[in-house]
Design a protein around this motif. Structure first.
Motif, PDB file in Angstrom:
ATOM      1  N   TRP A  75      44.940  41.049  26.158  1.00  0.00           N
ATOM      2  CA  TRP A  75      45.277  42.426  25.787  1.00  0.00           C
ATOM      3  C   TRP A  75      44.231  43.441  26.241  1.00  0.00           C
ATOM      4  CZ3 TRP A  75      50.078  43.110  24.915  1.00  0.00           C
ATOM      5  CH2 TRP A  75      50.849  42.075  24.388  1.00  0.00           C
ATOM      6  N   LEU A  76      42.972  43.079  26.227  1.00  0.00           N
ATOM      7  CA  LEU A  76      41.935  44.011  26.665  1.00  0.00           C
ATOM      8  C   LEU A  76      42.066  44.313  28.156  1.00  0.00           C
ATOM      9  CD1 LEU A  76      39.461  45.673  25.894  1.00  0.00           C
ATOM     10  CD2 LEU A  76      38.050  43.679  26.384  1.00  0.00           C
ATOM     11  N   GLY A  77      42.247  43.272  28.957  1.00  0.00           N
ATOM     12  CA  GLY A  77      42.440  43.461  30.394  1.00  0.00           C
ATOM     13  C   GLY A  77      43.706  44.235  30.699  1.00  0.00           C
ATOM     14  N   LEU A  78      44.765  43.935  29.955  1.00  0.00           N
ATOM     15  CA  LEU A  78      46.021  44.650  30.144  1.00  0.00           C
ATOM     16  C   LEU A  78      45.861  46.122  29.783  1.00  0.00           C
ATOM     17  CD1 LEU A  78      49.064  44.568  30.800  1.00  0.00           C
ATOM     18  CD2 LEU A  78      49.458  44.112  28.374  1.00  0.00           C
ATOM     19  N   SER A  79      45.209  46.402  28.674  1.00  0.00           N
ATOM     20  CA  SER A  79      44.994  47.793  28.258  1.00  0.00           C
ATOM     21  C   SER A  79      44.184  48.566  29.296  1.00  0.00           C
ATOM     22  CB  SER A  79      44.273  47.848  26.917  1.00  0.00           C
ATOM     23  OG  SER A  79      45.021  47.209  25.926  1.00  0.00           O
ATOM     24  N   LEU A  80      43.135  47.936  29.800  1.00  0.00           N
ATOM     25  CA  LEU A  80      42.318  48.574  30.822  1.00  0.00           C
ATOM     26  C   LEU A  80      43.116  48.787  32.096  1.00  0.00           C
ATOM     27  CD1 LEU A  80      39.530  49.654  31.544  1.00  0.00           C
ATOM     28  CD2 LEU A  80      38.866  47.328  32.182  1.00  0.00           C
ATOM     29  N   GLY A  81      43.885  47.784  32.496  1.00  0.00           N
ATOM     30  CA  GLY A  81      44.714  47.900  33.698  1.00  0.00           C
ATOM     31  C   GLY A  81      45.764  48.993  33.576  1.00  0.00           C
ATOM     32  N   GLY A 152      48.990  38.317  34.884  1.00  0.00           N
ATOM     33  CA  GLY A 152      47.873  37.502  34.404  1.00  0.00           C
ATOM     34  C   GLY A 152      47.687  37.605  32.904  1.00  0.00           C
ATOM     35  N   ALA A 153      47.808  38.810  32.386  1.00  0.00           N
ATOM     36  CA  ALA A 153      47.609  39.011  30.945  1.00  0.00           C
ATOM     37  C   ALA A 153      48.770  38.452  30.133  1.00  0.00           C
ATOM     38  CB  ALA A 153      47.420  40.494  30.644  1.00  0.00           C
ATOM     39  N   LEU A 154      49.978  38.817  30.494  1.00  0.00           N
ATOM     40  CA  LEU A 154      51.129  38.461  29.670  1.00  0.00           C
ATOM     41  C   LEU A 154      51.579  37.019  29.840  1.00  0.00           C
ATOM     42  CD1 LEU A 154      53.316  41.678  29.961  1.00  0.00           C
ATOM     43  CD2 LEU A 154      51.661  41.065  28.198  1.00  0.00           C
ATOM     44  N   LEU A 155      51.531  36.502  31.055  1.00  0.00           N
ATOM     45  CA  LEU A 155      52.071  35.173  31.307  1.00  0.00           C
ATOM     46  C   LEU A 155      51.015  34.069  31.302  1.00  0.00           C
ATOM     47  CD1 LEU A 155      54.619  36.076  34.134  1.00  0.00           C
ATOM     48  CD2 LEU A 155      55.021  35.900  31.667  1.00  0.00           C
ATOM     49  N   LYS A 156      49.764  34.435  31.615  1.00  0.00           N
ATOM     50  CA  LYS A 156      48.717  33.411  31.713  1.00  0.00           C
ATOM     51  C   LYS A 156      47.611  33.589  30.683  1.00  0.00           C
ATOM     52  CE  LYS A 156      49.437  33.294  36.687  1.00  0.00           C
ATOM     53  NZ  LYS A 156      48.845  33.631  37.988  1.00  0.00           N
TER      54      LYS A 156
END
Length: 190
Positions: A75-81, A152-156
């Protein structure tokens, strides 16, 4: 779909924003105010950040409850992305609006960006299945890196340490496009 929808709406809406003001004559009053280009840019783009975040929330909710996307983590990487992609897309739209003289030109420029984004990002066709020249062009397209972050965030369940290259590419995109938009922003109507 998240990357394509955000690209289509945010780039296009912003590209039309400043161009519309120049066409309607309201740009003159904005230029008469003692504001810096970055202040104009922030003021024009702030409402669209909310639009982008709302779209992201709706798409993620639909993905989870309608299509059962697993959403493992990251979630952190997704939020930043997502934040970087929204800001970069808005800055690109702002840059296009500083180049275009009419709303039609702004619309055409945004379509000229969106079509390669759809075709070369790995959204429509598998990225590794494309010819080498198409992959090389696809690496330039920000949607490619954003899609890798989302997948990467959601599926892996990848964290920032796994997607730092993609996030770095998005940071570079934001910096370059914002710098170009600030350089292109006109202080006069000439």
């Amino acid at each position: 779909l998240l990357g394509v929808i955000l690209s289509m709406t945010l780039v296009m809406m912003t590209a039309l924003s400043v161009t519309r003001e120049a066409e309607r004559g309201t740009m003159e009053s904005l230029l008469a105010t003692p504001v810096e280009p970055i202040e104009v840019m922030v003021g024009k783009l702030a409402p669209y950040v909310v639009v982008g975040l709302t779209q992201t929330a709706i798409i993620l909710l639909l993905a989870r409850f309608l299509f059962d996307v697993p959403m493992i983590g990251g979630w952190l990487g997704l939020s930043l992305g997502v934040s970087l992609f929204i800001i970069g897309s808005l800055a690109l739209g702002f840059l296009m609006s500083t180049v275009a003289k009419t709303q039609l030109q702004a619309m055409q420029m945004s379509v000229f960006y969106i079509l390669p984004s759809i075709l070369l990002s790995g959204f429509m066709f598998p990225f590794r299945g494309m010819p080498a020249w198409a992959q090389a062009l696809g690496e330039i397209v920000p949607v490619t890196h954003f899609l890798r972050v989302v997948r990467g965030a959601l599926l892996k369940g990848q964290g920032i340490e796994d997607m730092w290259r993609e996030l770095l590419a998005l940071v570079a995109f934001v910096c370059v496009v914002t710098a170009l938009a600030m350089a292109r922003y006109r202080r006069t109507l000439d």
